[in-house]
Design an enzyme around this catalytic site. Structure first.
Site, mmCIF file in Angstrom:
data_model
loop_
_atom_site.group_PDB
_atom_site.id
_atom_site.type_symbol
_atom_site.label_atom_id
_atom_site.label_comp_id
_atom_site.label_asym_id
_atom_site.label_seq_id
_atom_site.Cartn_x
_atom_site.Cartn_y
_atom_site.Cartn_z
ATOM 1 N N HIS A 238 0.820 -1.223 0.000
ATOM 2 C CA HIS A 238 0.000 0.000 0.000
ATOM 3 C C HIS A 238 0.855 1.275 0.000
ATOM 4 C CE1 HIS A 238 -3.397 -2.593 1.063
ATOM 5 N NE2 HIS A 238 -2.684 -3.072 2.068
HETATM 6 O O1 RIB Z 1 -5.340 0.121 4.175
HETATM 7 C C1 RIB Z 1 -3.947 0.094 4.119
HETATM 8 C C2 RIB Z 1 -3.351 1.151 5.020
HETATM 9 O O2 RIB Z 1 -3.724 0.848 6.361
HETATM 10 C C3 RIB Z 1 -1.849 1.241 4.996
HETATM 11 O O3 RIB Z 1 -1.455 2.583 5.097
HETATM 12 C C4 RIB Z 1 -1.436 0.467 6.226
HETATM 13 O O4 RIB Z 1 -0.209 0.915 6.750
HETATM 14 C C5 RIB Z 1 -2.574 0.680 7.173
HETATM 15 O O5 RIB Z 1 -2.386 1.833 7.902
#
Ligand code: RIB
Ligand code: CA
Length: 310
Positions: A238
């Site tokens: 992500h």
């Molecule tokens: O949904 C993914 C996000 O949520 C990422 O930023 C991960 O680090 C969590 O915070």
């Protein structure tokens, strides 16, 4: 390009931090700390410790504010470990955070660098919304490339909501309504970019402290994903994808629109087009809906391997 990361330093935030340092076209001028995967204090500690591990102890780290009543969710502790770093022990940092607040650093950095600066939030939007509310120029003009939200597939904490946005939907809504240049790198694309154990094995083989620690952290994350999302076959990259898109927007195809975030009712936390601005010719948000996943993942794994070796 100068960048500021706004991190809730869990495992993929740690990967984003390393990528921002390793990326040949990015200059990391500071990190602001938010909450989410961990508390703000734990996030600051993790970021400072990782910067020392990564050989960048000069990068300043600034405290953001925590949403009142915030508690780390059990699912966050499961995915990122109780310390946010997959229970990997990183030596304690030798310094503390900078004296200025995260909001002051964001606003003053934009005043100084203007369009040469990109802000990359990878946690809840609380601090970015506060910076926008304190500076209309920052709100209107700063380039924000955020990991958060989802438009075309279900959420990861509910049928509608992505984890970062779900922590502070009011702040995300304010960012979407006030921000003039928002790129949303959400689950639509980040769940197409997967890291696997054969990738982390390459980092471990560098036989460096950073390579070993990053392989351990990422393997913890991959094991968590194997439990929660076995259909993926790896863990979602992500936060590193937001860093990559900041440096190279050609990695993604975007859909231009005006976004809002639902703050009430059963769809609280949903990121969706703002029906009141549907016909507005000015679109302030660029939502990534396709990604060149093979190119991103290969470049990401190679770049970190080289960085750990150096
Ligand atoms: O949904 C993914 C996000 O949520 C990422 O930023 C991960 O680090 C969590 O915070
Ligand atoms: Ca994050």
């Amino acid at each position: 390009m100068k960048v500021i990361l706004d991190l809730d330093t869990g495992i993929d935030d740690a990967l984003a931090l390393a990528y921002a340092l390793a990326h040949p076209n990015l200059e990391l001028i500071g990190v602001t700390s938010t909450y989410g995967n961990v508390t703000v204090e734990q996030g600051v500690r993790n970021t400072l410790a990782l910067l020392e591990l990564l050989g960048a102890p000069e990068v300043p780290v600034f405290l953001g504010s925590e949403r009142p009543g915030f508690r780390v969710q059990p699912i966050s502790a499961f995915i990122h470990g109780a310390n946010g770093l997959g229970q990997v022990e990183i030596p304690a940092p030798r310094r503390g955070p900078a004296e200025a607040t995260a909001v002051d650093f964001l606003v003053s950095s934009f005043a100084r660098y203007g369009e040469d600066l990109t802000v990359i939030p990878t946690g809840p939007s609380t601090t970015i919304a506060a910076a926008m509310s304190s500076s209309p120029e920052f709100a209107r003009q700063a380039r924000i490339v955020m990991m958060g939200g989802v438009l075309t597939v279900p959420g990861n904490v509910s049928a509608w909501a992505e984890a970062n946005v779900s922590q502070d939907p009011e702040a995300s809504d304010a960012v979407f309504r006030q921000g003039g240049n928002i790129t949303m790198v959400g689950l639509d694309v980040t769940l197409q970019t997967l890291l696997r154990a054969n990738d982390t094995a390459r980092w471990r083989r560098t036989e460096t402290a950073a390579g070993r620690a990053y392989a351990e952290m990422a393997d913890y994350y991959i094991r968590a994903y194997a439990t929660t999302s076995p259909h993926l076959g790896g863990c979602g990259l992500h936060d590193p994808l937001a860093v990559a898109v900041a440096a190279d927007p050609s990695l993604v195809t975007v859909f231009d629109t005006n976004l809002k975030c639902d703050t009430t009712g059963p769809t609280r936390g949903r990121t969706i087009g703002d029906e009141t601005r549907l016909a507005d010719p000015l679109k302030t948000a660029h939502v990534a809906i396709e990604v060149d996943a093979p190119r991103f993942v290969a470049t990401f794994v190679d770049t970190l391997e080289e960085y750990f070796q150096a």
